[in-house]
Design a protein around this motif. Structure first.
Motif, mmCIF file in Angstrom:
data_model
loop_
_atom_site.group_PDB
_atom_site.id
_atom_site.type_symbol
_atom_site.label_atom_id
_atom_site.label_comp_id
_atom_site.label_asym_id
_atom_site.label_seq_id
_atom_site.Cartn_x
_atom_site.Cartn_y
_atom_site.Cartn_z
ATOM 1 N N ILE A 114 24.914 51.881 42.809
ATOM 2 C CA ILE A 114 24.946 51.307 44.153
ATOM 3 C C ILE A 114 25.935 52.115 44.991
ATOM 4 O O ILE A 114 27.121 52.191 44.658
ATOM 5 C CB ILE A 114 25.347 49.817 44.109
ATOM 6 N N GLY A 115 25.413 52.728 46.040
ATOM 7 C CA GLY A 115 26.245 53.566 46.903
ATOM 8 C C GLY A 115 27.012 52.749 47.921
ATOM 9 O O GLY A 115 28.147 53.069 48.276
ATOM 10 N N SER A 116 26.364 51.668 48.401
ATOM 11 C CA SER A 116 27.051 50.804 49.357
ATOM 12 C C SER A 116 26.444 49.419 49.344
ATOM 13 O O SER A 116 25.273 49.233 49.013
ATOM 14 C CB SER A 116 26.964 51.386 50.768
ATOM 15 N N LEU A 117 27.279 48.446 49.697
ATOM 16 C CA LEU A 117 26.842 47.056 49.834
ATOM 17 C C LEU A 117 26.979 46.642 51.289
ATOM 18 O O LEU A 117 28.059 46.780 51.872
ATOM 19 C CB LEU A 117 27.720 46.138 48.978
ATOM 20 N N LEU A 118 25.897 46.129 51.854
ATOM 21 C CA LEU A 118 25.937 45.649 53.229
ATOM 22 C C LEU A 118 26.068 44.132 53.214
ATOM 23 O O LEU A 118 25.175 43.433 52.732
ATOM 24 C CB LEU A 118 24.652 46.080 53.955
ATOM 25 N N TRP A 119 27.179 43.629 53.730
ATOM 26 C CA TRP A 119 27.442 42.177 53.670
ATOM 27 C C TRP A 119 28.012 41.721 54.996
ATOM 28 O O TRP A 119 28.985 42.278 55.468
ATOM 29 C CB TRP A 119 28.391 41.883 52.511
ATOM 30 N N GLN A 120 27.336 40.768 55.607
ATOM 31 C CA GLN A 120 27.759 40.235 56.906
ATOM 32 C C GLN A 120 28.010 41.350 57.907
ATOM 33 O O GLN A 120 29.021 41.359 58.617
ATOM 34 C CB GLN A 120 29.002 39.350 56.715
ATOM 35 N N GLY A 121 27.055 42.280 57.930
ATOM 36 C CA GLY A 121 27.093 43.345 58.928
ATOM 37 C C GLY A 121 28.040 44.487 58.619
ATOM 38 O O GLY A 121 28.063 45.487 59.336
ATOM 39 N N LYS A 122 28.841 44.342 57.544
ATOM 40 C CA LYS A 122 29.775 45.427 57.209
ATOM 41 C C LYS A 122 29.335 46.150 55.949
ATOM 42 O O LYS A 122 28.903 45.524 54.986
ATOM 43 C CB LYS A 122 31.193 44.878 57.000
ATOM 44 N N SER A 123 29.468 47.457 55.950
ATOM 45 C CA SER A 123 29.065 48.239 54.791
ATOM 46 C C SER A 123 30.284 48.598 53.942
ATOM 47 O O SER A 123 31.282 49.111 54.446
ATOM 48 C CB SER A 123 28.359 49.510 55.273
ATOM 49 N N MET A 124 30.197 48.280 52.665
ATOM 50 C CA MET A 124 31.279 48.671 51.752
ATOM 51 C C MET A 124 30.773 49.859 50.940
ATOM 52 O O MET A 124 29.870 49.704 50.108
ATOM 53 C CB MET A 124 31.612 47.524 50.797
ATOM 54 N N VAL A 125 31.328 51.023 51.197
ATOM 55 C CA VAL A 125 30.914 52.220 50.465
ATOM 56 C C VAL A 125 31.668 52.268 49.135
ATOM 57 O O VAL A 125 32.886 52.103 49.101
ATOM 58 C CB VAL A 125 31.170 53.492 51.297
ATOM 59 N N ILE A 126 30.924 52.452 48.056
ATOM 60 C CA ILE A 126 31.533 52.391 46.719
ATOM 61 C C ILE A 126 31.644 53.799 46.138
ATOM 62 O O ILE A 126 30.679 54.565 46.158
ATOM 63 C CB ILE A 126 30.687 51.485 45.796
ATOM 64 N N ASN A 127 32.810 54.122 45.634
ATOM 65 C CA ASN A 127 33.033 55.427 44.994
ATOM 66 C C ASN A 127 32.597 56.575 45.913
ATOM 67 O O ASN A 127 31.974 57.537 45.457
ATOM 68 C CB ASN A 127 32.295 55.469 43.647
ATOM 69 N N GLN A 128 32.913 56.412 47.191
ATOM 70 C CA GLN A 128 32.509 57.401 48.221
ATOM 71 C C GLN A 128 31.014 57.729 48.186
ATOM 72 O O GLN A 128 30.576 58.826 48.561
ATOM 73 C CB GLN A 128 33.306 58.713 48.090
#
Ligand SMILES: Cc1ncc(COP(=O)(O)O)c(C=O)c1O
Ligand SMILES: Cc1ncc(COP(=O)(O)O)c(C=O)c1O
Lengths: 356, 356
Positions: free
Chosen positions: A310-324
């Motif tokens: 998983i490269g990123s999680l989109l939650w409540q409009g915000k993207s959390m980028v994981i491990n760049q």
């Protein structure tokens, strides 16, 4: 059990897709299929392998109306030594029976299920592709065939196995994907059918999947239906996180499918001495780990892809980028280890492989 | 819309079940069926009425694997004047579209759906039974027919209508039934598919139904999946209670199907000046009303039975007998009123009937 499998060979075999063709997933089917019928009073009977071809059913067949249908998915691999092997098919047979039970469908002899798969793969062995990373996807399924509109368990069923050569899930190697955390739709709830591989679960998931696509995400990360707070699965995969050196995955709460890849990964992590816990994981825990910089890796697990970073999680409009947005070390190691076992490049110390 | 319905008559019509035969429910089917296909890019096309007969589908047809299928149920009645009428078919067409939307399936023109039903009933008019209380059950359904194993919305569908002559639900007049309050299994949850008429909902309900039978109950009363506290539906019917002169029914919470009988009953009660409220109803409220002697009536409502009086509720091992197990005054009045409208014995002041 159930007698000898009768074999009727296909007199007009299809041309197989070429080595270089993009096989996709579940688009081509082999020359034969396995089928066996059930009737109340008589039980399962007449196991046979016949030419792949259309099924004919009364328009009142219960599967069309009440969704009484379950399925499994596993793969056959061609090793470098030209052996053809299955990955933990006993586990699929076991889960198939759990799914049948949830939908009031008759059980199948698990050893016979594996035997039927082996027999079919052996006959269509030439369909197991040779290209790097490709395999033969095997789809056993059971469905209600009685013609009748009363809402009750069918008195007749078919157990069928079809097979499809599939390409490597990631043609170019592992590829991180964006995932949408789904706050509106629900996949399953305790007391429902989420812990069984039941046809209706997948139809119910299509709307959310469409919303994910609109948000440039490959899949959704499901939250529990009750509090809309705890993580469940990602698309049709189980989900794992590496946080501060420890691996966590949602515990089997009753609404999550127990993946065979999940089980194998937990086994490997234990073997490797990497701490792994099955527990309730709140989306807020993930956000917190992201914010304090301890969210190291995230990935889905399942038969189709083995692992899917998983490269990123989109939650409540915000993207959390994981491990760049890069492939993590652990997910790569898991992928390599499991595919090395499947393709016979390393020795199968766990006895996970079954020959055909 | 969609062009003229092509008609291919059945050259070998079946013998109809005799007047005195027990028709049961959904066991006999008429001579013809309606069918229309959908393909991405082309839309719905080729509406036709053809002889009732088997459907042929690839074993990879998505309906067998992912339960992408929805349905409706309504009835045609033969009035004393030998007219044949449908009860609120526009409402079924509307709900069919809501169900399609929930499963990412293409919408149908609602007027055309009613037109297709009318055309089919007209052709098979002799199948509408004449015996008191009997009718022709009509089953429109839509299912995914594309052959492919990727989990995504199908690119092909069939919309089909089949019909079955059915006996009176209660051959001997209304009959109170025992109902088990279900505390373990869940039918549906907010964000799921409970408010749509989706195939998989019914398969998911079979286990609970079996538990009900073991407890000498005809059906289950479902509680909400989240708190296991609030009433939802009874079997495949909506549920009503008369408490201290007031009628209550669970509000449409997102996990309950909006029944057309429910809607019609609320309309009649309002007309009659009987207080009726749609609200959250806890099982504890029912227990309290039972204990203080104000629980006067309880009944299910649906197309199959119109109304179904509840004689007793089994909850946590205790049986609450309602109205001494007798048919209540209100449920009888509702039954008489609605069936009088359906069979043309009273004038249709609500414009609920549509002729064929
Ligand atoms: C809903 C769901 N979760 C998880 C999985 C992963 O299970 P497995 O690892 O056995 O393929 C699957 C199927 O592949 C699935 O359909
Ligand atoms: C789950 C469920 N609830 C309620 C109903 C009642 O709906 P209707 O009154 O439209 O028949 C039905 C179907 O008949 C149903 O399947």
């Amino acid at each position: 059990m159930y007698g000898t499998i009768r074999i009727e060979r296909n007199p007009s075999c299809k041309t197989k897709p070429g080595q270089e063709e993009n096989l996709g997933f579940g688009r081509h089917f082999t020359d034969h299929m396995f089928i066996m019928d059930y009737e109340e009073g008589q039980g399962w009977h007449d196991p046979r392998i016949i030419p792949y071809g259309p099924l004919s059913h009364d328009p009142a067949a219960m599967v069309f109306h009440y969704g009484q249908a379950v399925f499994e998915g596993l793969k056959a691999f061609r090793t470098d030594k030209e052996d053809i092997v299955l990955f933990r098919p006993d586990q699929n047979a076991k889960r198939l029976n759990r799914s049948c039970e949830r939908l009031s469908m008759p059980a199948l002899d698990e050893e016979f299920v594996v035997h039927a798969i082996q027999s079919l793969v052996r006959l269509d062995a030439e369909w197991v592709p040779r290209k790097e990373g490709s395999s033969l996807y095997i789809r056993p399924f059971v469905m209600a065939t009685e013609a009748g509109l009363g809402v009750r368990a069918s008195s007749r069923y078919s157990f069928i196995i079809i097979m499809s050569p599939v390409g490597a899930y990631y043609e170019e190697g592992l590829q991180p994907v964006n995932i949408l955390v789904e706050g509106h739709f629900a996949r399953a709830v305790q007391g429902g059918t989420g812990n069984a591989k039941v046809a209706g679960n997948y139809a119910a998931s299509l709307n959310a999947q469409a919303v994910a696509k609109e948000n440039n995400c490959a899949q959704v990360l499901w939250l529990d239906a009750i509090e809309k707070k705890y993580l469940e699965e990602v698309g049709s995969m189980n989900v794992f996180f590496k946080i501060n050196g420890e691996v966590v995955t949602p515990s089997l709460s009753g609404s999550i499918l127990e993946g065979i890849t999940r089980k194998s990964i937990i086994h490997l992590l234990n073997e490797w001495g990497i701490p792994v816990k099955e527990q309730k994981i709140a989306i807020d825990d993930i956000v917190a780990a992201y914010e304090n910089g301890t969210l190291e890796e995230a990935f889905g697990t399942g038969t189709a892809a083995v692992v899917s970073p998983i490269g990123s999680l989109l939650w409540q409009g915000k993207s959390m980028v994981i491990n760049q947005g890069n492939i993590g070390e652990l997910v790569q190691r898991l992928y390599d280890t499991i595919t090395d076992i499947q393709f016979g490049r390393t020795s199968d110390t766990h006895n996970w492989l079954v020959s055909c």
